[in-house]
Design an enzyme around this catalytic site. Structure first.
Site, PDB file in Angstrom:
ATOM      1  N   ARG B  86      70.298  90.743 111.222  1.00 40.86           N
ATOM      2  CA  ARG B  86      70.149  89.579 110.337  1.00 40.86           C
ATOM      3  C   ARG B  86      70.224  88.275 111.126  1.00 40.86           C
ATOM      4  NH1 ARG B  86      73.409  90.879 104.796  1.00 40.86           N
ATOM      5  NH2 ARG B  86      72.719  93.004 104.550  1.00 40.86           N
ATOM      6  N   GLU B 157      63.173  91.142  99.975  1.00 40.21           N
ATOM      7  CA  GLU B 157      64.112  90.260  99.289  1.00 40.21           C
ATOM      8  C   GLU B 157      64.411  89.035 100.141  1.00 40.21           C
ATOM      9  OE1 GLU B 157      68.298  90.879  99.152  1.00 40.21           O
ATOM     10  OE2 GLU B 157      68.404  90.735  96.970  1.00 40.21           O
TER      11      GLU B 157
END
Lengths: 391, 454
Positions: B86, B157
């Site tokens: 991430r 998402e």
């Protein structure tokens, strides 16, 4: 209206007239105005004053010393504002240890004092005044807690007081200090006779070159094959400027720029050659780099043209080293997430692409253990500068 | 070559990516089975609330085994990405993946997709032939999204607000907008090859006392930013607020406003879906209470006719759930949703009117910003506090908006900060708050409200 763009650097004039760029090595025996007219007078005469845009890094920029309470807020915020205003930082002083700092011998253009949010009291005392008395400076500005203003105004002559650069939520408030420093830069230009005369050629404001470069970066992809996040390394004769995408640093700073700036004053190949050699000799990786380049340290002291080339290669390496996590400094840039490195400045005129790529690839392999390096983009035609000046 | 394609080629030329082949990926997407596209599943299962759990493990084998467990009971498979990935730190993810494989211990909190590579991951995704949703939290997801879509993951998402304000302390918000603009363009481009790639916004935000007007405004902002780049399938979402009434009102206003503002920017051909997250706040440690909370969430999803529900498990308070916990939760939710088919819904009109007005008032201020692009209008609105997310750790967030729960557990605005709410809207919010005799007890009230489900 066709524009003529002129950059006055520490070693070259760069002139862009009707899209074509030319360079002229400066004659240091002449003043800037005369030298420029001698070399480009005919072209300049073809343009009206309002068609000529000039930027300059030749006045060397302003020097500052910053005294702050903490590394993580006051010094970091003031340094960021100073760099982005085109100012060179000579020293940052943590106030709690102020007595242990050496007094800089040079004349400082401006001292910045900062610390505390507005509700903090008793931040500064006589120790600050004693330290300031030992400095030689032309201007002093206070941008810290408002509770300290009365004490400081009473004790420091010609103190300029601006709003605190740290608000009560610990966020940075940059505008007033930035404007003050930018105005000082203009005043500095006006105070330097040979640059002041350049206003005889243009009716436009003369900006600092790093400011122009920085402003063009959000649009760089229209001219060069660059993908964010990227850094621009501008290696010139006197200083090396890094412009970096803000997501490459972990900082608690919000600025209005997408790209921030950092300056290394002592990594220039001409005007700060000695300090560059000194830094190189003290770097643990440089000897391996020299071996990789099939040369030895003796070449560093040589005056041959080959030595200049080598120093330029070393300056690329040292800049990357200084902003990497191998070296603790004002900030570290996440080089492992870089997509592109843009090289610009005088260095692009001396080294070819393969020579620059070789150094970057050595750095990435040796220090980051990467086989794939960010894409290297060489701005040989000063597209960034032209873009900034045109905008 | 377009600027977008040039950027994409630079981005995939990464130390941790093994020869990304754009032509081959394009061919794969063109010929991909429609069952892999959630946008297709939304179309073909219009009357069903699709069920998606959460989950991601570091090693391929464990991920495969998770999917084996899930496949018979879920409608959509999750692919939760680890924290190193991430943050674009693929080096650390690689080390931890190697150690996880060697020690058979999970040393990552998700699947390191970049390190596994798209060729390997695609084998797993196509084997199960069920849509996979990418769940991450990445501010700069450009490479991750390339790898996900190349793997056959056709739902992405996130967004430049919902993956920054709740997750990041200082990733530059302006850069996030630009990086996500790139992602939207990639999704839009691939959407022309087969069924559309579905984009989903992350509605829960900090999951802590976020008032519905903020959730709705942010959902719609991300939707508009996506649609203006050409995305044709988008899911807006929100999380269980803790008040059944507020959830029903939120869903209705969110749906209506999403369509209204999409039309306002001239987009009428995109599909807008509604996703409901089961309770995202602090979970009870009593597993029976957890079961109850999850059941209520499932019931509300049925009542709001959500297109998709994202589930929680009874192990939530204790750490990362096992695949068995997850499978059981999904199975229970499917059971509840089935049992509640045809459940009637109702809406409190007064609440709906007030919430719609609040949303419009905030949007009026956003659209009135003088910036020339939508992303910069939204960016300025965050900087100016027009959009303010309670409990966001990000330095750009204004943090002046204070909310508490009323006696019916609805989230109410106690201090509006710089939210451009009219007197009428703000008075309505204030009229519902009752802090008892001691108005200074707001801090205690907030602490109580954060733990309302404990």
């Amino acid at each position: 209206m066709s524009k003529m763009l002129i950059d006055v650097g520490s070693t070259y004039f760069k002139v862009c007239d009707e899209g074509s760029i030319s360079h002229h090595f400066r004659n240091f025996d002449k003043d800037i105005y005369d030298d420029l007219l001698f070399k480009c007078g005919d072209d300049i005469k073809k343009h009206k004053k309002e068609e000529i845009q000039i930027c300059s890094s030749a006045n060397g920029g302003l020097s500052t010393l910053i005294i702050g309470l903490t590394e993580s807020f006051s010094l970091k915020y003031a340094s960021n504002i100073a760099y982005n205003s085109g100012i060179n930082i000579i020293e940052t002083v943590v106030y709690s240890q102020i007595e242990s700092y050496a007094i800089p011998s040079e004349n400082l253009d401006v001292v910045i004092v900062v610390g505390g949010i507005d509700s903090v009291e008793t931040v500064f005392d006589k120790t600050l005044i004693n330290y300031l008395e030992k400095l030689t400076y032309s201007n002093i500005v206070y941008v810290g807690s408002s509770t300290q203003v009365e004490f400081l105004e009473k004790n420091i002559e010609k103190l300029v007081v601006l709003p605190n650069i740290i608000d009560n939520k610990l966020k940075m408030v940059e505008n007033e200090l930035k404007e003050y420093l930018t105005n000082l830069y203009q005043a500095d230009i006006m105070g330097k006779e040979d640059i002041k005369r350049l206003y005889e050629l243009t009716s436009n404001q003369i900006y600092s070159t790093p400011y122009i470069v920085n402003q063009s970066l959000p649009f760089i992809h229209t001219k060069l094959d660059v993908a964010d996040p990227f850094i621009v390394i501008d290696i010139g004769g006197a200083t090396t400027d890094i412009h970096y995408s803000k997501d490459l640093v972990d900082d608690n700073i919000i600025t209005d720029n997408e790209y921030d700036r950092l300056v290394f004053k002592k990594l220039g190949v001409y005007k700060s050659r000695e300090s560059l050699v000194h830094t190189a000799k003290n770097n643990e990786f440089v000897y391996e780099l020299l071996a990789h380049l099939n040369t030895t340290e003796n070449m560093l002291d040589s005056k041959e043209e080959k030595a200049t080339k080598l120093l330029m290669q070393l300056s690329i390496f040292l800049v990357l080293y200084k902003i990497s996590h191998h070296h603790k400094s004002y900030l570290n840039i996440k080089l492992d997430t870089l997509n592109s490195i843009v090289l610009t400045g005088g260095i692009t005129k001396v080294l070819d692409n393969a020579e620059m790529e070789d150094i970057i690839s050595f750095f990435y392999k040796k220090l980051l253990h990467f086989n794939i390096t960010p894409t290297l983009v060489v701005d040989k035609d000063y597209e960034i500068w032209t873009l900034g000046m045109s905008r | 070559m377009s600027l977008l394609q040039r950027d994409r080629e630079i981005i995939v030329a990464n130390q941790y990516v093994d020869n990304f082949d754009f032509a081959e990926v394009e061919e794969f997407i063109k010929n991909a089975n429609k069952e892999l596209f959630i946008s297709h599943k939304f179309k073909t299962h219009k009357d069903k609330t699709l069920v998606q759990p959460r989950g991601g493990f570091p090693t391929f084998d464990k991920m495969y085994s998770l999917y084996e467990q899930f496949a018979p009971v879920v409608d959509i498979l999750p692919m939760t990405i680890d924290s190193h990935t991430r943050l674009n730190d693929y080096g650390s993810a690689a080390k931890m993946l190697r150690l996880s494989e060697e020690t058979e211990t999970d040393l990552l909190n998700g699947y390191p997709l970049i390190n596994h590579g798209y060729r390997t991951t695609r084998k797993m995704v196509t084997h199960f032939n069920t849509p996979v949703s990418l769940r991450h939290g990445t501010p700069d997801a450009r490479l991750l999204v390339e790898m996900a879509i190349a793997s056959g993951v056709f739902e992405i998402e996130g967004g430049p607000i919902t993956y920054i304000l709740p997750y990041s302390k200082n990733f530059p918000q302006d850069k996030a907008f630009l990086y996500w603009k790139h992602v939207e363009r990639v999704c839009a481009q691939y959407s022309t090859l087969n069924e559309p790639i579905n984009r989903e916004s992350f509605g829960p935000l900090t999951a802590t006392l976020v008032p519905p007007c903020i959730t709705i405004v942010i959902q719609i902002c991300e939707m508009l930013l996506s649609l203006e780049e050409g995305v044709k399938s988008f899911s807006v979402s929100f999380a269980q607020t803790g008040s059944l009434n507020q959830d029903l009102v939120t869903s209705k206003v969110l749906r209506k406003a999403a369509n209204k503002y999409a039309e306002k920017i001239g987009v009428t051909d995109a599909t807008i879906n509604l996703v409901y997250h089961q309770w995202m706040g602090a979970f009870p440690r009593d597993k029976f209470k957890s079961d109850s909370l999850i059941d209520i969430g499932a019931m509300i999803a049925g009542m709001v006719k959500a297109d998709k529900i994202i589930t929680k498990t009874r192990a939530e308070a204790f750490g990362i759930p096992t695949k068995e916990d997850n499978a059981q939760a999904v199975s229970n939710v499917q059971y509840t949703l089935n049992a509640l088919r045809g459940i009637p819904t109702f809406v409190d009109e007064e609440e709906e009117e007030n919430l719609s007005r609040e949303v419009d008032e905030i949007f009026e201020a956003i659209f009135n910003d003088s910036a020339d692009t939508l992303w910069r209008k939204v960016f300025n609105s965050i900087k100016n506090g027009i959009i303010d997310v309670p409990f966001s750790p990000h330095i750009i967030n204004n943090n002046e908006l204070i909310t508490v729960r009323d006696k019916n557990s609805n989230i109410r605005i106690y201090k509006k900060g710089k939210l451009p709410l009219s007197d009428k809207s703000f008075k309505y919010e204030q009229s519902k708050i009752d802090l008892g005799e001691n108005p200074n007890s707001v801090v205690n009230q907030i602490i109580h409200d954060i733990g309302v489900m404990l």
